[in-house]
Design an enzyme around this catalytic site. Structure first.
Site, PDB file in Angstrom:
ATOM      1  N   ASP A  59      32.514  34.048  36.486  1.00 51.96           N
ATOM      2  CA  ASP A  59      33.554  35.013  36.459  1.00 51.96           C
ATOM      3  C   ASP A  59      33.238  35.800  37.917  1.00 51.96           C
ATOM      4  O   ASP A  59      32.647  36.047  38.838  1.00 51.96           O
ATOM      5  CB  ASP A  59      33.553  36.306  35.305  1.00 51.96           C
ATOM      6  N   SER A  60      35.068  36.674  38.444  1.00 55.18           N
ATOM      7  CA  SER A  60      34.427  37.191  39.692  1.00 55.18           C
ATOM      8  C   SER A  60      33.854  38.303  39.494  1.00 55.18           C
ATOM      9  O   SER A  60      33.664  39.031  40.526  1.00 55.18           O
ATOM     10  CB  SER A  60      36.084  37.459  39.995  1.00 55.18           C
ATOM     11  N   CYS A  82      37.718  33.361  33.722  1.00 55.11           N
ATOM     12  CA  CYS A  82      38.152  33.982  34.533  1.00 55.11           C
ATOM     13  C   CYS A  82      40.077  33.637  34.731  1.00 55.11           C
ATOM     14  O   CYS A  82      40.111  32.353  34.791  1.00 55.11           O
ATOM     15  CB  CYS A  82      37.436  33.802  35.858  1.00 55.11           C
ATOM     16  N   GLU A  89      34.382  47.602  37.771  1.00 50.44           N
ATOM     17  CA  GLU A  89      33.358  47.201  38.420  1.00 50.44           C
ATOM     18  C   GLU A  89      32.458  47.821  39.278  1.00 50.44           C
ATOM     19  O   GLU A  89      31.227  47.950  39.334  1.00 50.44           O
ATOM     20  CB  GLU A  89      33.890  46.225  39.783  1.00 50.44           C
ATOM     21  N   CYS A 107      43.630  38.745  31.430  1.00 47.75           N
ATOM     22  CA  CYS A 107      42.266  38.946  32.358  1.00 47.75           C
ATOM     23  C   CYS A 107      41.085  39.170  32.145  1.00 47.75           C
ATOM     24  O   CYS A 107      40.689  39.569  30.484  1.00 47.75           O
ATOM     25  CB  CYS A 107      42.188  40.130  33.827  1.00 47.75           C
ATOM     26  N   HIS A 112      38.250  41.025  31.841  1.00 47.48           N
ATOM     27  CA  HIS A 112      37.606  42.131  32.244  1.00 47.48           C
ATOM     28  C   HIS A 112      38.152  42.968  31.001  1.00 47.48           C
ATOM     29  O   HIS A 112      38.036  44.048  30.671  1.00 47.48           O
ATOM     30  CB  HIS A 112      38.147  42.546  33.863  1.00 47.48           C
TER      31      HIS A 112
HETATM   32  N1  DGL Z   1      38.205  38.652  35.458  1.00 53.87           N
HETATM   33  C1  DGL Z   1      39.186  38.060  36.538  1.00 53.87           C
HETATM   34  C2  DGL Z   1      40.482  37.137  35.630  1.00 53.87           C
HETATM   35  O1  DGL Z   1      39.950  36.726  34.143  1.00 53.87           O
HETATM   36  C3  DGL Z   1      39.480  39.529  37.458  1.00 53.87           C
HETATM   37  C4  DGL Z   1      39.967  38.780  38.517  1.00 53.87           C
HETATM   38  C5  DGL Z   1      39.750  39.684  39.895  1.00 53.87           C
HETATM   39  O2  DGL Z   1      38.901  39.623  39.749  1.00 53.87           O
HETATM   40  O3  DGL Z   1      40.460  40.076  40.398  1.00 53.87           O
HETATM   41  O4  DGL Z   1      41.577  37.160  35.835  1.00 53.87           O
END
Ligand code: DGL
Length: 259
Positions: free
Chosen positions: A10-11, A73, A151, A183, A185
């Site tokens: 993931d990001s 993600c 984050e 998302c 998160h």
């Molecule tokens: N968890 C990522 C998603 O599902 C977050 C994206 C981001 O870093 O902007 O889109």
């Protein structure tokens, strides 16, 4: 093959919401998770930057011997999964906003989708939305600022509450009865969202569906780990370890890795 790990990326720390679902459903599986927190958020980056980061994460997981990759993600899935599937031989599982169940079940004919700019502007999102939600009012809201707050360890903060209120109030005024979390998160926001949303609004996230799909693909490829030894679970971040550990309730082995 079967003992090789499932790779998840993931990001940042958000995809741990998916990792937890996978680990709960597939407790024998070895897992390697990458939180690319150094490059979060992906949501405001261009499609080609998101693709490059997705390639980097994929290659690292493949170098660690992963047998299957879960793109945990929405932003990376909607911008990069077709490329990844076309260019690597391992199976990929992705995650997209679950518009379909919301569109099928809405009684007010109005649903909300909270996701990143990168997801909402992607071709794949539009295709899914056109396919399943024609005739339904879909209120799309970019969750600007949410990922950076998570984050930086500010999940439960006044700032977060105020931001969420500002995003949800227009949807509530339009009488949504489903809120789709687009998302990975965002499942961590559910306790806060529940306090803001009226009781008749259901929240949909795709985490358990991704875990079930992962299991189905492992079975189809004869890749399930059938050994009974306790699994090796490793989570790496190139950001702040304590943010990752807090979301995991300090239950798993985590380390810093510069990638
Ligand atoms: N968890 C990522 C998603 O599902 C977050 C994206 C981001 O870093 O902007 O889109």
């Amino acid at each position: 093959m079967s003992k090789q790990a499932i790779g998840i990326f993931d990001s940042g720390v958000g995809g741990t919401s998916i990792f937890k679902e996978i680990h709960a459903l597939l407790p024998n599986e070895n897992c390697i998770y990458l939180a690319d927190s150094k490059n979060a958020p992906y949501g405001n980056k261009s499609a080609s930057e998101i693709l490059q980061l997705s390639i980097k994460n994929t290659e690292l997981l493949l170098n660690k011997g992963c047998k299957l990759i879960v793109v945990a993600c929405n932003t990376a899935t909607t911008n990069a999964i077709s490329y990844l599937r076309a260019n690597y031989t391992v199976p990929f599982i992705g995650i997209e906003p679950a518009i379909k169940p919301a569109a099928l079940n809405t009684k007010t004919n109005t649903v909300g989708v909270l996701a990143t700019k990168g997801t909402l502007s992607s071709h794949l999102f539009h295709k899914t939305s056109d396919l399943y939600a024609s005739g339904i009012k879909v209120i799309e809201q970019v969750g600007e600022g949410i990922v950076p707050l998570i984050e930086s360890g500010k999940l439960y903060s006044d700032e977060m509450r105020d931001l969420l209120v500002s995003y949800l109030e227009p949807m509530i005024r339009e009488h949504i009865d489903y809120l789709v979390l687009g998302c990975t998160h965002y499942p961590y926001l559910i306790p806060i969202l529940k306090k803001i949303l009226p009781e008749n609004v259901s929240i949909i996230d795709s985490g358990s569906a991704v875990a079930k799909q992962t299991k189905a693909v492992l079975i189809a490829h004869d890749m399930m780990n059938t050994t009974k030894a306790s699994p090796s679970i490793k989570l790496y971040t190139n950001g702040r370890l304590e943010v990752l550990n807090t979301l995991l309730n300090h239950q798993f082995e985590t380390s810093y890795l510069d990638f």
